[in-house]
Design a protein around this motif. Structure first.
Motif, mmCIF file in Angstrom:
data_model
loop_
_atom_site.group_PDB
_atom_site.id
_atom_site.type_symbol
_atom_site.label_atom_id
_atom_site.label_comp_id
_atom_site.label_asym_id
_atom_site.label_seq_id
_atom_site.Cartn_x
_atom_site.Cartn_y
_atom_site.Cartn_z
ATOM 1 N N UNK A 169 4.344 5.836 -3.149
ATOM 2 C CA UNK A 169 2.826 6.726 -3.009
ATOM 3 C C UNK A 169 3.712 7.887 -2.162
ATOM 4 N N UNK A 170 2.638 8.945 -2.468
ATOM 5 C CA UNK A 170 2.846 10.229 -1.763
ATOM 6 C C UNK A 170 3.011 9.897 -0.151
ATOM 7 N N UNK A 171 4.221 10.368 0.173
ATOM 8 C CA UNK A 171 4.447 10.042 1.885
ATOM 9 C C UNK A 171 4.552 11.534 2.594
ATOM 10 N N UNK A 172 3.499 12.047 3.051
ATOM 11 C CA UNK A 172 3.555 13.241 3.976
ATOM 12 C C UNK A 172 4.732 14.172 3.531
ATOM 13 N N UNK A 173 4.558 15.101 2.659
ATOM 14 C CA UNK A 173 5.451 16.016 2.052
ATOM 15 C C UNK A 173 6.350 15.251 1.005
ATOM 16 N N UNK A 174 5.738 14.872 0.109
ATOM 17 C CA UNK A 174 6.556 13.922 -0.983
ATOM 18 C C UNK A 174 7.810 14.472 -1.440
ATOM 19 N N UNK A 190 0.780 -1.008 0.045
ATOM 20 C CA UNK A 190 0.050 0.005 0.077
ATOM 21 C C UNK A 190 0.751 1.331 -0.039
ATOM 22 N N UNK A 191 2.042 1.401 -0.300
ATOM 23 C CA UNK A 191 2.795 2.328 -0.602
ATOM 24 C C UNK A 191 4.275 2.587 0.022
ATOM 25 N N UNK A 192 5.317 3.182 -0.607
ATOM 26 C CA UNK A 192 6.383 3.151 -0.171
ATOM 27 C C UNK A 192 6.780 4.734 -0.290
ATOM 28 N N UNK A 193 7.541 5.214 0.847
ATOM 29 C CA UNK A 193 8.241 6.606 0.567
ATOM 30 C C UNK A 193 9.579 6.276 -0.103
#
Lengths: 718, 324
Positions: free
Chosen positions: A330-335, A264-267
């Motif tokens: 995925x976008x992670x808080x302040x991509x 479900x997503x990586x920074x």
């Protein structure tokens, strides 16, 4: 600013805006009455579990579900991949099973037979040469300004060269991704979704299911975090809707924790070799960076370095994308910002050390290299943060000389973010019983959106916060923007203000004749509608509303719209205070200080909460978090909350938050806040550790292993 | 979770009859803090689960002063930490238990279950077994072994024994009472742990149809003891390395010592080297440091866990100084 009809009230006229107000849904949440998607249970509902690929990269030869179909209590199976498809990361979903119990669904997934042809995978990108050899790299266009070669060659230049890194991490939202899906008619779908995007999701489901978008209702009354990873319907949304259709029963398809962490997503990661130069007085002159990182199988964004101090006159930036099988970005808080910040601020802190300069002075001196005239903001924030962190008392040149194995150090960092408000539509309704309702197709991710809307409406109508009912989290309400990029409060506050002003003015018009004045002479204050300057001529709010009779007052406010109610572009400075045990390499946070601006603050309490949360999240990714990928199998080795380590309350130290307010800040209007405070902790903590032990630990997280290795390299391990 | 039969016997003999003589077919359930997760992840797939909760004589704490402390295997950590005699006479146990930073684990976890919890190793938990291998290669040695063993790690089972309480109990000279079809046997607690070498073997010497009934800890006055854990986090987490130490002193001179390391080997690891470095010496910082150094003489770190050698050195030194 009072010249425009919708302007924010002046400081001395604010009764609620900017005060510390508890979130209005706090009691519902803490008592369990608030229902999150995970809490939705419908009659006859089925549970869905998925089968993920055990391989990081493989081609699917065949899928056989016949045995699974025969399992007891199994009601439906949907394929999410077909023979011939490739899976690009371990855990990538192949099929979903709907059954009457969670256990039956899970058991049945294990009866699905999938034949894979394994393909070569890459899950470790820190070694760029290895990635190049594997043919997994792509070079982005070089960006160059001025003459960096000449600037570095200048005999007066002090040059620092270093290597820095920040790994892939995951979001691990407290509430997992997913939906509860129910067909309420042959062409009508209701989705209880854990989503950052209530208003836009219907059209996505509609397209997938080939039904009109107005037949799709998306509901997300309460949500357990998204952090940028929950904008989409996702594979599990479409498969779930198909399963609900196929079985004729509602289905609950929320990801399991391991699945959440795998798919479900990586920074994306960031690694860089950096050269930076300054004159002997500390003036930055040149920057050169060779950067690389991965965001999974597709190229992710180029990291914006040099960060904040972007106007270094001579600079060149190279970036190499590494395509890997670690999972989807995925976008992670302040991509891209935390990565860019760590790389830049670590290198500049090292340069300051080489210059034998106090980094506080160094950053003050160079603050005007930041765009959008933020230099003044940074100087004020650095000053404030330094004061709160007792910089003059605790900062020392690199390497704490105190005897013993406990070394204390301070480090700082600055950051920036946009945060302009998104498109928003708020409908305010005032009825004869005195009730006030705000309706928006927005969502509260846990940030306090609901509370902010209530405060703006209540302030405008001269009412207490609890007199306003806020209805959000349903796509039947007026269209609102997705909650991403710190755009929500900057979007819903102006739209609510405009709607509430218009509704208030309509109410004034309805009651003015009875008071023998014109509508323009009225004001709404302290629960009364009164003649300005003559409180003796007034009605209580209830009396005034009763005059509406069977009519109701209704107004829609939009953002963007008339009058400047918000803007964009914030700064922020943070200081970390740490103690490092040089015998064990364990880093403890003593204190984290954040000085943060975000224009006009609507609710001081939820604003501060955002920053506290960001600091906690920041300590986590600085000290603990890392998506550990197995070099042998390509699988994530720590898809759980045991080995994917998070900061607990005992790990975060004292958190000190100072919000910048007053002249120079308030008149910028409302600006978003969710992202900026999570950007700096990595750099501030890394710089503090370097200050404590006298050597840079080049990569996050700052584990005992890495701290000891850095000390050993320096030849100073105890 | 695979369907299974649930049995809840009221006597130890009935429990033993319900357990299969072969591993894998049945599992005994104590506090449930580990087994249920393993079952949900299909790492354990028993056909029958035998709960020990209703067997009354598996609970309780009895101290015979000057002789021994007997603790029923189903006694929870919380019951132990609330017991006045344990608090007074076995502070090292309290110290070890209170470092389990999860209220839930202390409330539900039992002393017996703690001894018999399965390895936390990520290859084991992902279903690769106790001897994880891929294409004939030992997965831990060739894969990500940052948390793996630095002693006793030549085979495929180079994960670490998980209990953070066992080292302290072994240092105190504890024994374990095991009950099976042939009755009761009592063994030294360290003999409960073993390193599996063949498929089908487990990391405990408990037989598949035996249950652990009691932990017996000798009680001697004047023993100094401490456990030191190197933890990356304060919040719930296993330590990276721990050392448990008991010392018998005459004046400042060390008469005898036990040093048991945790999280460094597939079993709780007795450091005879550290013990030898202590006996006959004066208890001071220098001695402690020398014992720490001795403890790691024969360490064989893997590709990614050399840092644990340093952590072991420090844990031993600090445990000794804390015991002093």
């Amino acid at each position: 600013m009072a010249s425009c009809k919708y302007s924010w009230p002046a400081a001395n006229e604010r009764h609620l805006i900017g005060k510390r107000i508890s979130r209005i849904d706090g009691p519902a949440k803490s008592s369990g009455r608030a229902k999150y998607t995970l809490d939705i249970n419908l009659p006859g509902m089925l549970f869905v579990r998925s089968l993920g690929s055990p391989y990081a990269h493989a081609k699917i030869a065949s899928i056989d579900t016949s045995e699974a179909e025969k399992m007891p209590r199994v009601k439906g199976i949907q394929l999410m991949k077909r023979a011939g498809d490739e899976v690009q990361w371990a855990g990538d979903q192949v099929a979903a099973v709907a059954a009457e119990t969670e256990e039956a669904a899970e058991d049945a997934t294990r009866k699905i037979k999938v034949e894979y042809q394994e393909l070569p995978f890459l899950v470790n990108e820190a070694d760029l040469n290895h990635a190049k050899t594997a043919g997994r790299t792509r070079i982005a266009t070089q960006e160059k300004v001025g003459d960096p070669d000449k600037a570095f060659a200048d005999s007066d230049a002090v040059v620092h060269e270093g290597y820095y890194g920040i790994p892939v991490i995951v979001h691990c939202c407290l509430e997992p991704h997913g939906h509860v899906l129910q067909w309420t008619g042959p062409q009508n779908l209701r989705c209880y979704s854990s989503t950052q995007s209530v208003s836009t999701l219907p059209s996505v489901f509609a397209e997938a299911m080939n039904i009109p978008a107005n037949n799709v209702e998306v509901i997300s009354h309460y949500m357990g975090g998204g952090f940028g990873s929950k904008f989409s319907m996702d594979l599990w949304g479409s498969a779930g809707a198909q399963l609900a259709k196929q079985t004729g029963r509602p289905v609950k398809y929320l990801l399991q924790r391991a699945e959440e962490m795998e798919v479900a997503g990586c920074r994306p990661s960031g690694f860089a070799r950096i050269r930076a130069a300054a004159q002997k007085d500390g003036t930055l002159t040149a920057w050169e960076s060779d950067c690389w990182g991965t965001g999974g199988p597709s190229p992710s964004g180029v990291l914006p370095i040099p960060y904040v101090l972007t106007n270094i006159p001579n600079r060149v930036r190279n970036h190499t994308f590494v395509m890997t099988n670690i999972g989807p970005a995925r976008a992670w808080r302040a991509p891209n910002h935390p990565q860019a910040c760590l790389l830049t601020m670590s290198a500049l802190d090292d340069l300051a050390d080489k210059l034998k300069m106090d980094p506080l002075q160094f950053f003050m001196k160079n603050a005007d290299l930041a765009p959008e005239n933020l230099g003044k903001v940074y100087r004020e924030e650095l000053q404030k943060a330094a004061e709160l962190a007792e910089w003059s008392k605790y900062w020392h040149p690199r390497g704490d000389k105190t005897p013993g194995h406990l070394k204390r150090g301070l480090g700082l960092s600055i950051h920036t973010w946009g945060g302009r408000g998104h498109v928003s539509n708020c409908q305010v309704t005032i009825e004869a019983d005195g009730s006030v309702t705000c309706e928006l197709g927005s969502q509260d991710l846990g940030t306090g959106t609901r509370t902010v809307i209530a405060i703006v409406a209540a302030e405008t109508l001269g009412l207490p916060v609890d007199a306003v009912k806020v209805k959000i989290g349903d796509s039947r309400y007026p269209y609102d923007g997705s909650s991403g990029g710190s755009t929500t409060v900057g979007g819903v506050s102006p739209s609510t203000r405009r709607a509430a002003v218009d509704a208030r003015d309509q109410l004034f018009a309805a009651v003015a004749p009875g008071l023998g004045v014109s509508a323009g002479q009225l004001e709404a204050v302290g629960g009364r509608i009164q003649v300005q300057g003559d409180a003796s001529k007034s009605l209580t709010w209830k009396q005034a509303c009763r005059k509406l009779g069977a009519r109701k007052v209704q107004a829609v406010g939009k953002n963007p719209g008339e009058c400047m109610l918000g803007s964009s572009g914030v700064g922020g400075a943070q200081i970390a205070d740490v103690t490092v045990d040089t015998e064990t390499g364990v880093v403890k946070i003593n204190r984290m200080v954040a000085a943060q601006d975000c224009g006009l603050i609507i609710d001081m309490k939820t604003a501060e909460s955002q920053v506290y949360g960001a600091l906690i999240m920041g300590v986590g990714y600085s000290l603990f978090e890392e998506k550990v990928m197995d070099p042998l199998t390509g699988r994530m080795l720590n898809p759980n909350m045991e080995y994917y380590k998070f900061a607990g309350i005992g790990d975060v130290g004292e958190l000190v938050v100072h919000m910048m307010t007053g002249p120079g800040y308030d008149e910028r209007g409302v600006i978003g806040l969710g992202e900026p405070p999570v950007i700096s902790p990595g750099a501030a903590i890394s710089n503090a550790v370097a200050n404590a032990i006298g050597v840079r630990v080049p990569s996050l997280p700052l584990t005992p292993e890495r701290v000891l290795a850095a000390l050993e390299q320096k030849g100073e391990m105890a | 979770m695979q369907p299974f039969e649930y049995a809840s016997p009221t006597s130890r003999s009935e429990a033993v009859r319900l357990l299969s003589p072969r591993w894998g077919e049945t599992e005994a359930l104590a506090g449930g803090t580990d087994l249920l997760g393993l079952m949900k992840d299909y790492v354990c797939t028993p056909k029958r689960v035998v709960s020990l909760k209703r067997i009354a004589d598996l609970r309780g704490i009895h101290l015979v002063p000057g002789k021994e402390l007997r603790v029923g295997a189903m006694t929870t950590y919380r019951e132990l930490t609330e017991n006045e005699s344990v608090r007074r006479h076995f502070p090292v146990l309290i110290q070890a238990i209170e470092r389990i930073r999860s209220e839930q684990l202390r409330n539900m976890g039992s002393i017996g279950g703690g001894m018999l919890q399965r390895p936390r190793d990520w290859y084991f938990r992902l279903g690769y077994g106790l001897l994880p291998e891929k294409d004939g290669q030992a997965m831990i040695a060739n894969g990500d072994n940052r948390y793996a063993a630095i002693f006793g790690n030549s085979g495929s089972a180079s994960w670490v024994s998980p209990s953070t309480i066992a080292p302290a109990l072994i240092a105190l000279g504890a024994r374990a009472a095991l009950y099976g079809p042939r009755g009761l046997r009592v063994i030294d607690l360290d003999r409960l742990f073993t390193t599996p070498a063949q498929p089908g073997e487990r990391e405990h010497t408990l037989r598949p149809n035996e249950i652990l009934t009691e932990i017996i800890v000798p009680h001697r006055e004047g023993i100094r003891s401490a456990v030191y854990e190197v933890r990356q986090k304060e919040a719930s987490d296993y330590p990276l390395v721990l050392a448990a130490v008991t010392l018998e002193l005459r004046g400042r001179s060390i008469r005898s010592a036990r040093v048991i390391l945790g999280q460094v080997a597939p079993v709780p690891w007795p450091s005879h080297e550290a013990e030898s470095a202590l006996v006959g010496k004066t208890l001071n910082e220098e001695t402690a440091e020398a014992a720490g150094e001795a403890a790691v003489t024969h360490a064989t770190p893997l590709s990614m866990n050399r840092y644990k050698v340093q952590l072991t050195r420090v844990a031993v030194k600090r445990a000794i100084l804390e015991a002093a």
